[in-house]
Design a protein around this motif. Structure first.
Motif, PDB file in Angstrom:
ATOM      1  N   GLU A   6       3.208  16.105  -2.710  1.00  0.00           N
ATOM      2  CA  GLU A   6       4.608  15.954  -3.088  1.00  0.00           C
ATOM      3  C   GLU A   6       5.442  15.416  -1.928  1.00  0.00           C
ATOM      4  O   GLU A   6       5.300  15.861  -0.793  1.00  0.00           O
ATOM      5  CB  GLU A   6       5.170  17.295  -3.541  1.00  0.00           C
ATOM      6  N   GLY A   7       6.299  14.459  -2.239  1.00  0.00           N
ATOM      7  CA  GLY A   7       7.205  13.906  -1.254  1.00  0.00           C
ATOM      8  C   GLY A   7       6.663  12.723  -0.477  1.00  0.00           C
ATOM      9  O   GLY A   7       7.401  12.064   0.247  1.00  0.00           O
ATOM     10  N   PHE A   8       5.368  12.436  -0.598  1.00  0.00           N
ATOM     11  CA  PHE A   8       4.783  11.304   0.125  1.00  0.00           C
ATOM     12  C   PHE A   8       4.994  10.012  -0.651  1.00  0.00           C
ATOM     13  O   PHE A   8       4.955   9.992  -1.880  1.00  0.00           O
ATOM     14  CB  PHE A   8       3.286  11.523   0.360  1.00  0.00           C
ATOM     15  N   ILE A   9       5.204   8.936   0.083  1.00  0.00           N
ATOM     16  CA  ILE A   9       5.422   7.605  -0.472  1.00  0.00           C
ATOM     17  C   ILE A   9       4.190   6.766  -0.138  1.00  0.00           C
ATOM     18  O   ILE A   9       3.779   6.707   1.033  1.00  0.00           O
ATOM     19  CB  ILE A   9       6.682   6.973   0.152  1.00  0.00           C
ATOM     20  N   PRO A  10       3.593   6.111  -1.128  1.00  0.00           N
ATOM     21  CA  PRO A  10       2.427   5.261  -0.830  1.00  0.00           C
ATOM     22  C   PRO A  10       2.807   4.129   0.122  1.00  0.00           C
ATOM     23  O   PRO A  10       3.920   3.602   0.067  1.00  0.00           O
ATOM     24  CB  PRO A  10       2.026   4.695  -2.191  1.00  0.00           C
ATOM     25  N   HIS A  11       1.875   3.768   0.985  1.00  0.00           N
ATOM     26  CA  HIS A  11       2.075   2.659   1.912  1.00  0.00           C
ATOM     27  C   HIS A  11       0.998   1.620   1.646  1.00  0.00           C
ATOM     28  O   HIS A  11      -0.177   1.956   1.509  1.00  0.00           O
ATOM     29  CB  HIS A  11       2.017   3.140   3.359  1.00  0.00           C
ATOM     30  N   ASP A  12       1.388   0.347   1.597  1.00  0.00           N
ATOM     31  CA  ASP A  12       0.475  -0.725   1.196  1.00  0.00           C
ATOM     32  C   ASP A  12      -0.173  -1.484   2.337  1.00  0.00           C
ATOM     33  O   ASP A  12      -0.814  -2.502   2.120  1.00  0.00           O
ATOM     34  CB  ASP A  12       1.208  -1.700   0.292  1.00  0.00           C
ATOM     35  N   GLY A  13      -0.001  -1.033   3.563  1.00  0.00           N
ATOM     36  CA  GLY A  13      -0.649  -1.696   4.691  1.00  0.00           C
ATOM     37  C   GLY A  13       0.194  -2.759   5.366  1.00  0.00           C
ATOM     38  O   GLY A  13      -0.273  -3.438   6.268  1.00  0.00           O
ATOM     39  N   GLY A  14       1.440  -2.887   4.947  1.00  0.00           N
ATOM     40  CA  GLY A  14       2.347  -3.847   5.567  1.00  0.00           C
ATOM     41  C   GLY A  14       2.962  -3.264   6.826  1.00  0.00           C
ATOM     42  O   GLY A  14       2.506  -2.244   7.345  1.00  0.00           O
ATOM     43  N   PRO A  15       4.040  -3.902   7.303  1.00  0.00           N
ATOM     44  CA  PRO A  15       4.700  -3.384   8.510  1.00  0.00           C
ATOM     45  C   PRO A  15       5.321  -2.012   8.269  1.00  0.00           C
ATOM     46  O   PRO A  15       5.452  -1.570   7.126  1.00  0.00           O
ATOM     47  CB  PRO A  15       5.768  -4.430   8.805  1.00  0.00           C
ATOM     48  N   CYS A  16       5.694  -1.371   9.334  1.00  0.00           N
ATOM     49  CA  CYS A  16       6.316  -0.050   9.253  1.00  0.00           C
ATOM     50  C   CYS A  16       7.515  -0.113   8.301  1.00  0.00           C
ATOM     51  O   CYS A  16       8.416  -0.925   8.495  1.00  0.00           O
ATOM     52  CB  CYS A  16       6.755   0.386  10.644  1.00  0.00           C
ATOM     53  N   PRO A  17       7.547   0.750   7.279  1.00  0.00           N
ATOM     54  CA  PRO A  17       8.583   0.667   6.252  1.00  0.00           C
ATOM     55  C   PRO A  17       9.889   1.389   6.569  1.00  0.00           C
ATOM     56  O   PRO A  17      10.813   1.377   5.760  1.00  0.00           O
ATOM     57  CB  PRO A  17       7.897   1.324   5.050  1.00  0.00           C
ATOM     58  N   VAL A  18       9.973   2.025   7.721  1.00  0.00           N
ATOM     59  CA  VAL A  18      11.183   2.768   8.095  1.00  0.00           C
ATOM     60  C   VAL A  18      11.611   2.372   9.504  1.00  0.00           C
ATOM     61  O   VAL A  18      10.856   1.732  10.239  1.00  0.00           O
ATOM     62  CB  VAL A  18      10.955   4.304   8.021  1.00  0.00           C
ATOM     63  N   ALA A  19      12.811   2.762   9.882  1.00  0.00           N
ATOM     64  CA  ALA A  19      13.293   2.484  11.236  1.00  0.00           C
ATOM     65  C   ALA A  19      12.393   3.182  12.264  1.00  0.00           C
ATOM     66  O   ALA A  19      11.872   4.268  12.002  1.00  0.00           O
ATOM     67  CB  ALA A  19      14.732   2.972  11.382  1.00  0.00           C
ATOM     68  N   PRO A  20      12.197   2.574  13.435  1.00  0.00           N
ATOM     69  CA  PRO A  20      11.305   3.136  14.450  1.00  0.00           C
ATOM     70  C   PRO A  20      11.651   4.555  14.882  1.00  0.00           C
ATOM     71  O   PRO A  20      10.763   5.319  15.265  1.00  0.00           O
ATOM     72  CB  PRO A  20      11.438   2.171  15.630  1.00  0.00           C
ATOM     73  N   ASP A  21      12.929   4.931  14.828  1.00  0.00           N
ATOM     74  CA  ASP A  21      13.328   6.262  15.277  1.00  0.00           C
ATOM     75  C   ASP A  21      13.394   7.277  14.137  1.00  0.00           C
ATOM     76  O   ASP A  21      14.016   8.327  14.267  1.00  0.00           O
ATOM     77  CB  ASP A  21      14.656   6.198  16.016  1.00  0.00           C
ATOM     78  N   THR A  22      12.699   6.984  13.040  1.00  0.00           N
ATOM     79  CA  THR A  22      12.635   7.900  11.901  1.00  0.00           C
ATOM     80  C   THR A  22      11.483   8.871  12.100  1.00  0.00           C
ATOM     81  O   THR A  22      10.352   8.459  12.382  1.00  0.00           O
ATOM     82  CB  THR A  22      12.416   7.114  10.589  1.00  0.00           C
ATOM     83  N   LEU A  23      11.753  10.155  11.947  1.00  0.00           N
ATOM     84  CA  LEU A  23      10.713  11.173  12.053  1.00  0.00           C
ATOM     85  C   LEU A  23       9.914  11.179  10.751  1.00  0.00           C
ATOM     86  O   LEU A  23      10.486  11.280   9.666  1.00  0.00           O
ATOM     87  CB  LEU A  23      11.362  12.535  12.287  1.00  0.00           C
ATOM     88  N   VAL A  24       8.587  11.033  10.867  1.00  0.00           N
ATOM     89  CA  VAL A  24       7.740  10.938   9.676  1.00  0.00           C
ATOM     90  C   VAL A  24       6.504  11.820   9.775  1.00  0.00           C
ATOM     91  O   VAL A  24       6.059  12.176  10.866  1.00  0.00           O
ATOM     92  CB  VAL A  24       7.273   9.485   9.417  1.00  0.00           C
ATOM     93  N   THR A  25       5.975  12.147   8.607  1.00  0.00           N
ATOM     94  CA  THR A  25       4.641  12.709   8.466  1.00  0.00           C
ATOM     95  C   THR A  25       3.823  11.617   7.810  1.00  0.00           C
ATOM     96  O   THR A  25       4.292  10.970   6.868  1.00  0.00           O
ATOM     97  CB  THR A  25       4.658  13.965   7.587  1.00  0.00           C
ATOM     98  N   VAL A  26       2.627  11.362   8.306  1.00  0.00           N
ATOM     99  CA  VAL A  26       1.794  10.299   7.749  1.00  0.00           C
ATOM    100  C   VAL A  26       0.458  10.857   7.270  1.00  0.00           C
ATOM    101  O   VAL A  26      -0.030  11.864   7.782  1.00  0.00           O
ATOM    102  CB  VAL A  26       1.547   9.167   8.775  1.00  0.00           C
ATOM    103  N   MET A  27      -0.104  10.177   6.278  1.00  0.00           N
ATOM    104  CA  MET A  27      -1.436  10.513   5.782  1.00  0.00           C
ATOM    105  C   MET A  27      -2.331   9.303   6.011  1.00  0.00           C
ATOM    106  O   MET A  27      -1.983   8.186   5.618  1.00  0.00           O
ATOM    107  CB  MET A  27      -1.416  10.852   4.301  1.00  0.00           C
ATOM    108  N   SER A  28      -3.460   9.540   6.658  1.00  0.00           N
ATOM    109  CA  SER A  28      -4.421   8.475   6.929  1.00  0.00           C
ATOM    110  C   SER A  28      -5.399   8.339   5.771  1.00  0.00           C
ATOM    111  O   SER A  28      -5.540   9.237   4.939  1.00  0.00           O
ATOM    112  CB  SER A  28      -5.208   8.787   8.204  1.00  0.00           C
ATOM    113  N   ARG A  29      -6.086   7.210   5.752  1.00  0.00           N
ATOM    114  CA  ARG A  29      -7.080   6.940   4.711  1.00  0.00           C
ATOM    115  C   ARG A  29      -8.135   8.050   4.633  1.00  0.00           C
ATOM    116  O   ARG A  29      -8.637   8.372   3.567  1.00  0.00           O
ATOM    117  CB  ARG A  29      -7.752   5.593   4.996  1.00  0.00           C
ATOM    118  N   ASN A  30      -8.434   8.684   5.764  1.00  0.00           N
ATOM    119  CA  ASN A  30      -9.449   9.743   5.778  1.00  0.00           C
ATOM    120  C   ASN A  30      -8.900  11.099   5.322  1.00  0.00           C
ATOM    121  O   ASN A  30      -9.601  12.100   5.352  1.00  0.00           O
ATOM    122  CB  ASN A  30     -10.084   9.866   7.158  1.00  0.00           C
ATOM    123  N   GLY A  31      -7.606  11.138   4.917  1.00  0.00           N
ATOM    124  CA  GLY A  31      -7.012  12.374   4.415  1.00  0.00           C
ATOM    125  C   GLY A  31      -6.302  13.206   5.458  1.00  0.00           C
ATOM    126  O   GLY A  31      -5.654  14.197   5.133  1.00  0.00           O
TER     127      GLY A  31
END
Length: 69
Positions: A6-31
């Motif tokens: 919940e709350g995660f946004i899919p990423h398609d492999g393009g450039p970073c989709p948010v401003a560089p100073d945005t705090l994020v949680t990321v999910m890698s292909r390996n989970g």
């Protein structure tokens, strides 16, 4: 792609989709889920935002913007 937490946004492999100073949680292909980093952290060579191939475990497949405390 498997269903995302919940709350995660899919990423398609393009450039970073948010401003560089945005705090994020990321999910890698390996989970693996990593939190507490600014988006710019994941953009240093090699950039985990930009997919190099479809079989690289560290590519970011989803992200969630966090609210700083």
């Amino acid at each position: 792609m498997t269903s995302l937490p919940e709350g995660f946004i899919p990423h398609d492999g393009g450039p970073c989709p948010v401003a560089p100073d945005t705090l994020v949680t990321v999910m890698s292909r390996n989970g693996c889920v990593s939190s507490g980093r600014y988006a710019r952290f994941w953009d240093y060579p090699p950039s985990w935002w930009r997919w190099q191939s479809l079989d690289h475990d560290n590519d970011i497949i989803a992200y969630k913007v966090e609210n700083p405390s």
